[in-house]
Write an enzyme that holds these catalytic residues in place. Structure first.
Site, PDB file in Angstrom:
ATOM      1  N   LYS A  13       0.823  -1.212   0.000  1.00  0.00           N
ATOM      2  CA  LYS A  13       0.000   0.000   0.000  1.00  0.00           C
ATOM      3  C   LYS A  13       0.855   1.259   0.000  1.00  0.00           C
ATOM      4  O   LYS A  13       0.638   2.178  -0.785  1.00  0.00           O
ATOM      5  CB  LYS A  13      -0.905   0.054   1.255  1.00  0.00           C
ATOM      6  CG  LYS A  13      -1.853  -1.103   1.400  1.00  0.00           C
ATOM      7  CD  LYS A  13      -2.676  -0.980   2.683  1.00  0.00           C
ATOM      8  CE  LYS A  13      -1.856  -1.013   3.970  1.00  0.00           C
ATOM      9  NZ  LYS A  13      -1.183  -2.291   4.225  1.00  0.00           N
ATOM     10  N   ARG A  88      -9.151   1.356   8.886  1.00  0.00           N
ATOM     11  CA  ARG A  88      -8.740  -0.017   9.145  1.00  0.00           C
ATOM     12  C   ARG A  88      -9.825  -0.810   9.862  1.00  0.00           C
ATOM     13  O   ARG A  88      -9.633  -1.990  10.132  1.00  0.00           O
ATOM     14  CB  ARG A  88      -7.492  -0.002  10.009  1.00  0.00           C
ATOM     15  CG  ARG A  88      -6.214  -0.368   9.273  1.00  0.00           C
ATOM     16  CD  ARG A  88      -5.133  -0.478  10.316  1.00  0.00           C
ATOM     17  NE  ARG A  88      -3.952  -1.144   9.886  1.00  0.00           N
ATOM     18  CZ  ARG A  88      -2.892  -0.549   9.351  1.00  0.00           C
ATOM     19  NH1 ARG A  88      -2.893   0.734   9.108  1.00  0.00           N
ATOM     20  NH2 ARG A  88      -1.829  -1.254   9.060  1.00  0.00           N
ATOM     21  N   ARG A 127      11.458  -6.079   4.581  1.00  0.00           N
ATOM     22  CA  ARG A 127      11.221  -4.629   4.551  1.00  0.00           C
ATOM     23  C   ARG A 127      12.240  -3.927   5.450  1.00  0.00           C
ATOM     24  O   ARG A 127      12.514  -4.363   6.555  1.00  0.00           O
ATOM     25  CB  ARG A 127       9.805  -4.312   5.029  1.00  0.00           C
ATOM     26  CG  ARG A 127       9.583  -2.815   5.222  1.00  0.00           C
ATOM     27  CD  ARG A 127       8.137  -2.413   5.120  1.00  0.00           C
ATOM     28  NE  ARG A 127       7.320  -2.909   6.208  1.00  0.00           N
ATOM     29  CZ  ARG A 127       6.007  -2.669   6.295  1.00  0.00           C
ATOM     30  NH1 ARG A 127       5.387  -1.978   5.350  1.00  0.00           N
ATOM     31  NH2 ARG A 127       5.322  -3.157   7.313  1.00  0.00           N
ATOM     32  N   ARG A 160      11.639  -2.696  11.199  1.00  0.00           N
ATOM     33  CA  ARG A 160      10.686  -2.202  12.195  1.00  0.00           C
ATOM     34  C   ARG A 160      10.401  -3.282  13.237  1.00  0.00           C
ATOM     35  O   ARG A 160      10.283  -4.452  12.896  1.00  0.00           O
ATOM     36  CB  ARG A 160       9.360  -1.836  11.492  1.00  0.00           C
ATOM     37  CG  ARG A 160       9.285  -0.387  11.077  1.00  0.00           C
ATOM     38  CD  ARG A 160       8.143  -0.105  10.117  1.00  0.00           C
ATOM     39  NE  ARG A 160       6.838  -0.626  10.517  1.00  0.00           N
ATOM     40  CZ  ARG A 160       5.743  -0.499   9.763  1.00  0.00           C
ATOM     41  NH1 ARG A 160       5.801   0.127   8.606  1.00  0.00           N
ATOM     42  NH2 ARG A 160       4.597  -0.995  10.170  1.00  0.00           N
ATOM     43  N   ARG A 171      -0.427  -9.365  13.332  1.00  0.00           N
ATOM     44  CA  ARG A 171      -1.001  -8.298  12.504  1.00  0.00           C
ATOM     45  C   ARG A 171      -1.866  -8.864  11.384  1.00  0.00           C
ATOM     46  O   ARG A 171      -2.872  -8.270  11.008  1.00  0.00           O
ATOM     47  CB  ARG A 171       0.127  -7.430  11.931  1.00  0.00           C
ATOM     48  CG  ARG A 171       0.785  -6.582  13.007  1.00  0.00           C
ATOM     49  CD  ARG A 171       2.087  -5.995  12.545  1.00  0.00           C
ATOM     50  NE  ARG A 171       1.907  -4.989  11.521  1.00  0.00           N
ATOM     51  CZ  ARG A 171       2.865  -4.583  10.707  1.00  0.00           C
ATOM     52  NH1 ARG A 171       4.075  -5.110  10.796  1.00  0.00           N
ATOM     53  NH2 ARG A 171       2.630  -3.648   9.832  1.00  0.00           N
TER      54      ARG A 171
HETATM   55  P1  ADP Z   1       2.329  -1.758   3.208  1.00  0.00           P
HETATM   56  O1  ADP Z   1       2.352  -0.258   3.177  1.00  0.00           O
HETATM   57  O2  ADP Z   1       1.102  -2.328   2.573  1.00  0.00           O
HETATM   58  O3  ADP Z   1       2.571  -2.306   4.566  1.00  0.00           O
HETATM   59  P2  ADP Z   1       4.888  -1.599   1.797  1.00  0.00           P
HETATM   60  O4  ADP Z   1       4.598  -0.723   0.630  1.00  0.00           O
HETATM   61  O5  ADP Z   1       5.671  -1.039   2.907  1.00  0.00           O
HETATM   62  O6  ADP Z   1       3.522  -2.291   2.310  1.00  0.00           O
HETATM   63  O7  ADP Z   1       5.626  -2.903   1.220  1.00  0.00           O
HETATM   64  C1  ADP Z   1       6.047  -3.958   2.101  1.00  0.00           C
HETATM   65  C2  ADP Z   1       7.420  -4.477   1.650  1.00  0.00           C
HETATM   66  O8  ADP Z   1       7.292  -5.164   0.405  1.00  0.00           O
HETATM   67  C3  ADP Z   1       8.438  -3.365   1.418  1.00  0.00           C
HETATM   68  O9  ADP Z   1       9.710  -3.855   1.792  1.00  0.00           O
HETATM   69  C4  ADP Z   1       8.366  -3.112  -0.084  1.00  0.00           C
HETATM   70  O10 ADP Z   1       9.596  -2.619  -0.598  1.00  0.00           O
HETATM   71  C5  ADP Z   1       8.041  -4.490  -0.637  1.00  0.00           C
HETATM   72  N1  ADP Z   1       7.133  -4.469  -1.793  1.00  0.00           N
HETATM   73  C6  ADP Z   1       6.120  -3.586  -2.050  1.00  0.00           C
HETATM   74  N2  ADP Z   1       5.499  -3.894  -3.224  1.00  0.00           N
HETATM   75  C7  ADP Z   1       6.119  -4.996  -3.715  1.00  0.00           C
HETATM   76  C8  ADP Z   1       5.948  -5.808  -4.897  1.00  0.00           C
HETATM   77  N3  ADP Z   1       4.974  -5.553  -5.795  1.00  0.00           N
HETATM   78  N4  ADP Z   1       6.758  -6.872  -5.059  1.00  0.00           N
HETATM   79  C9  ADP Z   1       7.728  -7.144  -4.129  1.00  0.00           C
HETATM   80  N5  ADP Z   1       7.953  -6.421  -3.009  1.00  0.00           N
HETATM   81  C10 ADP Z   1       7.163  -5.374  -2.788  1.00  0.00           C
HETATM   82  P1  ADP Z   2       1.607  -1.461   7.385  1.00  0.00           P
HETATM   83  O1  ADP Z   2       1.942  -0.416   6.347  1.00  0.00           O
HETATM   84  O2  ADP Z   2       2.662  -2.483   7.475  1.00  0.00           O
HETATM   85  O3  ADP Z   2       0.248  -2.044   7.219  1.00  0.00           O
HETATM   86  P2  ADP Z   2       1.230   0.781   9.094  1.00  0.00           P
HETATM   87  O4  ADP Z   2       2.453   1.597   9.032  1.00  0.00           O
HETATM   88  O5  ADP Z   2       0.072   1.204   8.249  1.00  0.00           O
HETATM   89  O6  ADP Z   2       1.617  -0.711   8.772  1.00  0.00           O
HETATM   90  O7  ADP Z   2       0.701   0.683  10.578  1.00  0.00           O
HETATM   91  C1  ADP Z   2       1.549   0.268  11.630  1.00  0.00           C
HETATM   92  C2  ADP Z   2       0.718   0.141  12.885  1.00  0.00           C
HETATM   93  O8  ADP Z   2       0.143   1.421  13.232  1.00  0.00           O
HETATM   94  C3  ADP Z   2      -0.489  -0.800  12.798  1.00  0.00           C
HETATM   95  O9  ADP Z   2      -0.135  -2.138  13.030  1.00  0.00           O
HETATM   96  C4  ADP Z   2      -1.395  -0.228  13.899  1.00  0.00           C
HETATM   97  O10 ADP Z   2      -0.949  -0.608  15.184  1.00  0.00           O
HETATM   98  C5  ADP Z   2      -1.153   1.265  13.779  1.00  0.00           C
HETATM   99  N1  ADP Z   2      -2.137   1.895  12.868  1.00  0.00           N
HETATM  100  C6  ADP Z   2      -1.873   2.536  11.693  1.00  0.00           C
HETATM  101  N2  ADP Z   2      -2.991   2.999  11.135  1.00  0.00           N
HETATM  102  C7  ADP Z   2      -4.015   2.659  11.966  1.00  0.00           C
HETATM  103  C8  ADP Z   2      -5.429   2.824  11.936  1.00  0.00           C
HETATM  104  N3  ADP Z   2      -6.046   3.464  10.919  1.00  0.00           N
HETATM  105  N4  ADP Z   2      -6.141   2.340  12.980  1.00  0.00           N
HETATM  106  C9  ADP Z   2      -5.552   1.713  13.992  1.00  0.00           C
HETATM  107  N5  ADP Z   2      -4.249   1.496  14.081  1.00  0.00           N
HETATM  108  C10 ADP Z   2      -3.461   1.954  13.069  1.00  0.00           C
END
Ligand code: ADP
Ligand code: ADP
Ligand code: ZN
Length: 214
Positions: A13, A88, A127, A160, A171
């Site tokens: 995302k 969420r 990541r 992280r 998660r």
């Molecule tokens: P989210 O915001 O949904 O948690 P991220 O954008 O941070 O996800 O992506 C999670 C991990 O996967 C990061 O290390 C990112 O560089 C990698 N990643 C994101 N998109 C892809 C993809 N299409 N193929 C492989 N790795 C990806």
């Molecule tokens: P990812 O990109 O890997 O999905 P985020 O960076 O979006 O992770 O979120 C990290 C953490 O921050 C979540 O696991 C949750 O604890 C908290 N968080 C982020 N956004 C929200 C939300 N909209 N509601 C509740 N908790 C949240």
């Protein structure tokens, strides 16, 4: 252009939201980034949020909703925004809809980046996040030029705390219980679009641009 990114933790995302923000000239609003910035600054909100984040749990709705609604009221949001990590839960989505309705507005796109659980564990384990600017990389799929050093700002990269395997499992469970129901919610609202998030990053982005238009 008002966009929500849906998808499991690690689905990509954030990666896609940054590119959308750049291409369409709208702000990228990540609640996770906002919480991490608050933790770094040691604010009260940050301290509260951290206790939940470290356990892989969601931060309570009331700590999130006002923060986002305030952010959406800022000047840079008049042409739209891409929301990453919010809503969420169903109550968060309902609060967002209510806040938009008050302004006579509506969400326009909910883009689900679809990635099965099996792929998520690899994504999260690899990541790496920059301690300076928050940029995100992947040791295999999106490596930095110099190992362990951010391409954008030169600071060091970390895994992280909540990307450690035990927390990732938690998660994912939380995602299926509390966040996945939003797919039906936005499908019923008629604005759900799904993309196959297992493709390479560039191909996922192309699929999103097909939805949003050039
Ligand atoms: P989210 O915001 O949904 O948690 P991220 O954008 O941070 O996800 O992506 C999670 C991990 O996967 C990061 O290390 C990112 O560089 C990698 N990643 C994101 N998109 C892809 C993809 N299409 N193929 C492989 N790795 C990806
Ligand atoms: P990812 O990109 O890997 O999905 P985020 O960076 O979006 O992770 O979120 C990290 C953490 O921050 C979540 O696991 C949750 O604890 C908290 N968080 C982020 N956004 C929200 C939300 N909209 N509601 C509740 N908790 C949240
Ligand atoms: Zn950086």
């Amino acid at each position: 252009m008002k966009i929500i990114m849906l998808g499991a933790p690690g689905a990509g995302k954030g990666t896609q939201a940054k590119r959308i923000a750049e291409k369409y000239g709208i702000p990228h609003i990540s609640t996770g980034d906002i919480f991490r910035a608050n933790i770094k600054e040691g604010t009260e909100l940050g301290q509260k949020a951290k206790t939940y984040m470290d356990q892989g749990l969601l931060v309570p709705d009331d700590l999130v909703v006002d923060l986002v609604v305030d952010r959406l009221g800022q000047d840079d949001c008049t042409r739209g925004y891409v929301l990453d990590g919010f809503p969420r839960t169903i109550p968060q989505a309902e609060s967002l809809d209510a806040a938009l309705a008050k302004l006579g507005e509506k969400m326009e796109y909910a883009i689900d980046v679809d990635v099965p659980d099996e792929n998520i564990v690899n994504r999260m384990g690899g990541r790496r996040a920059c301690v300076g600017c928050g940029a995100t990389y992947h040791v295999v799929f999106n490596p930095t030029k110099v190992e362990g050093i951010c391409d954008a700002c030169g600071e060091k990269l970390i895994l992280r705390d909540d990307d450690k395997p035990e927390t990732v499992q938690k998660r994912l469970t939380v995602y299926h219980q509390q966040t996945q129901p939003l797919i039906d919610y936005y499908n019923n609202a008629g604005i759900l679009k799904s993309v196959d998030g297992t493709m390479e990053m560039d191909d996922v982005f192309d699929a999103i641009v097909k939805i949003l238009g050039e």
